[in-house]
Write a protein that holds these residues in place. Structure first.
Motif, PDB file in Angstrom:
ATOM      1  N   ALA A   1      42.206  -4.315  58.404  1.00 58.85           N
ATOM      2  CA  ALA A   1      42.872  -3.028  58.592  1.00 58.85           C
ATOM      3  C   ALA A   1      42.621  -2.481  60.000  1.00 58.85           C
ATOM      4  O   ALA A   1      43.539  -1.996  60.669  1.00 58.85           O
ATOM      5  N   PHE A   2      41.370  -2.572  60.464  1.00 58.99           N
ATOM      6  CA  PHE A   2      41.069  -2.102  61.811  1.00 58.99           C
ATOM      7  C   PHE A   2      41.756  -2.987  62.848  1.00 58.99           C
ATOM      8  O   PHE A   2      42.202  -2.499  63.898  1.00 58.99           O
TER       9      PHE A   2
ATOM     10  N   LEU B   1      45.739  -3.658  67.193  1.00 59.14           N
ATOM     11  CA  LEU B   1      46.915  -4.341  67.737  1.00 59.14           C
ATOM     12  C   LEU B   1      48.043  -3.353  68.021  1.00 59.14           C
ATOM     13  O   LEU B   1      48.758  -3.484  69.022  1.00 59.14           O
ATOM     14  N   THR B   2      48.210  -2.362  67.156  1.00 61.41           N
ATOM     15  CA  THR B   2      49.244  -1.358  67.376  1.00 61.41           C
ATOM     16  C   THR B   2      48.960  -0.559  68.644  1.00 61.41           C
ATOM     17  O   THR B   2      49.863  -0.307  69.457  1.00 61.41           O
ATOM     18  N   SER B   3      47.717  -0.152  68.823  1.00 63.58           N
ATOM     19  CA  SER B   3      47.347   0.580  70.040  1.00 63.58           C
ATOM     20  C   SER B   3      47.527  -0.285  71.282  1.00 63.58           C
ATOM     21  O   SER B   3      48.018   0.193  72.316  1.00 63.58           O
TER      22      SER B   3
ATOM     23  N   VAL C   1      45.525   6.740  72.600  1.00 66.85           N
ATOM     24  CA  VAL C   1      44.622   7.167  71.534  1.00 66.85           C
ATOM     25  C   VAL C   1      44.827   8.642  71.210  1.00 66.85           C
ATOM     26  O   VAL C   1      44.832   9.040  70.030  1.00 66.85           O
ATOM     27  N   SER C   2      45.017   9.489  72.217  1.00 62.42           N
ATOM     28  CA  SER C   2      45.217  10.925  71.981  1.00 62.42           C
ATOM     29  C   SER C   2      46.468  11.175  71.152  1.00 62.42           C
ATOM     30  O   SER C   2      46.469  11.996  70.221  1.00 62.42           O
TER      31      SER C   2
ATOM     32  N   GLU D   1      49.759   3.572  62.370  1.00 62.50           N
ATOM     33  CA  GLU D   1      48.608   2.746  62.693  1.00 62.50           C
ATOM     34  C   GLU D   1      48.193   2.983  64.134  1.00 62.50           C
ATOM     35  O   GLU D   1      48.970   3.472  64.949  1.00 62.50           O
ATOM     36  N   GLY D   2      46.965   2.618  64.433  1.00 61.17           N
ATOM     37  CA  GLY D   2      46.410   2.789  65.768  1.00 61.17           C
ATOM     38  C   GLY D   2      44.952   3.195  65.667  1.00 61.17           C
ATOM     39  O   GLY D   2      44.523   3.766  64.652  1.00 61.17           O
ATOM     40  N   ILE D   3      44.178   2.901  66.699  1.00 59.00           N
ATOM     41  CA  ILE D   3      42.762   3.267  66.670  1.00 59.00           C
ATOM     42  C   ILE D   3      42.599   4.779  66.581  1.00 59.00           C
ATOM     43  O   ILE D   3      41.684   5.281  65.926  1.00 59.00           O
TER      44      ILE D   3
END
Length: 271
Positions: free
Chosen positions: A64-65, A70-72, A204-205, A214-216
């Protein structure tokens, strides 16, 4: 009595620089560990560094992480590449044609100070909160360092070299491609390196503010709104974002040094 010439300080070797940086990082981690273990900091707010690193290592094997990361990475890569593709030609145009520069300066100076984070709600309303939302904001934020470094590099081109080429019958486009662009290339590369960090911040912001998909940043957002907040997950996510930024910057610096050795030699070997 003649003045003594001070010896020239040699720049530190790459191994020395990296060892100093590693020592600083270890000292910072030890400070966090000490603060958490001795009760100087609340462990629910600031877990020990060993727990943060252990959780970050465990996330490497979490599918999942991995999808979040990968999306970020995709949004960061596409946004930075588009910003470079737009900013370099635009910078060459504005830096080479004073009339266009003067006509557009007020618009550029109006747009440049606008914080990209402030545009997150507006862009979300216009184009939604998907991948295109992040890419748009990354492009906007990353455009300015590359644009201004390109224009700055053009101002430092040797006018004698340009006049020599014109004397041999070369036109403005040939002078731009043969003299101006190669001379300003180190500054453009520096602009891309600065924009890479800005693009990471915006990626990230935007994900944190959007709080969906999805994204970190989304991973950090959901860890933060959990009851109780999963601070170890939050800081583990931040750890990977920071490490990615360090690695990308180091790779770009190494590429700059390799591609523009003549430029760094003129600067005295400074990083």
């Amino acid at each position: 009595m003649s003045a003594q010439t001070l010896p020239r300080t040699r720049p530190a070797s790459p191994a020395t620089r990296w060892s100093r940086r590693a020592a600083g990082a270890l000292a910072f981690a030890a400070l966090i560990e000490l603060a958490a273990r001795t009760g100087l900091a609340d462990r629910e707010v600031l877990p020990p560094a060993t727990e943060i690193v252990a959780r970050a290592a465990a996330l490497l094997f979490d599918p999942a992480f991995g999808a979040h990361a990968l999306t970020s990475l995709l949004a960061w890569t596409i946004g930075l590449c588009l910003a470079t593709a737009l900013a370099v030609p635009l910078g060459l145009l504005l830096g080479s044609v004073p009339v266009i520069d003067a006509a557009t300066r007020s618009v550029v100076e109006f747009l440049r100070p606008i914080p990209s984070v402030a545009l997150i709600p507006l862009v979300a309303l216009v184009i939604g909160t998907g991948l295109q939302h992040r890419i748009t904001l990354v492009v906007y934020a990353s455009l300015w360092p590359i644009l201004y470094n390109t224009m700055y590099g053009l101002r430092g081109v040797d006018p004698l070299a340009k006049e020599s080429l014109r004397a041999y019958g070369f036109g403005p486009l040939s002078v731009l491609l043969r003299v101006s662009l190669p001379s300003s290339a180190p500054f453009i590369a520096t602009g891309v390196r600065l924009a890479a960090g800005v693009a990471l911040i915006l990626t990230v912001s935007t994900e944190i503010v959007a709080g969906r998909g999805e994204g970190i940043g989304v991973f950090i957002f959901f860890a933060g709104i959990a009851v109780p907040a999963r601070m170890t997950d939050i800081l583990a996510g931040v750890f990977w974002v920071g490490l990615f930024g360090v690695v990308v910057n180091a790779l770009l610096v190494a590429a700059e040094r390799r591609a523009f050795r003549w430029h760094h030699a003129q600067l005295g070997g400074r990083a």
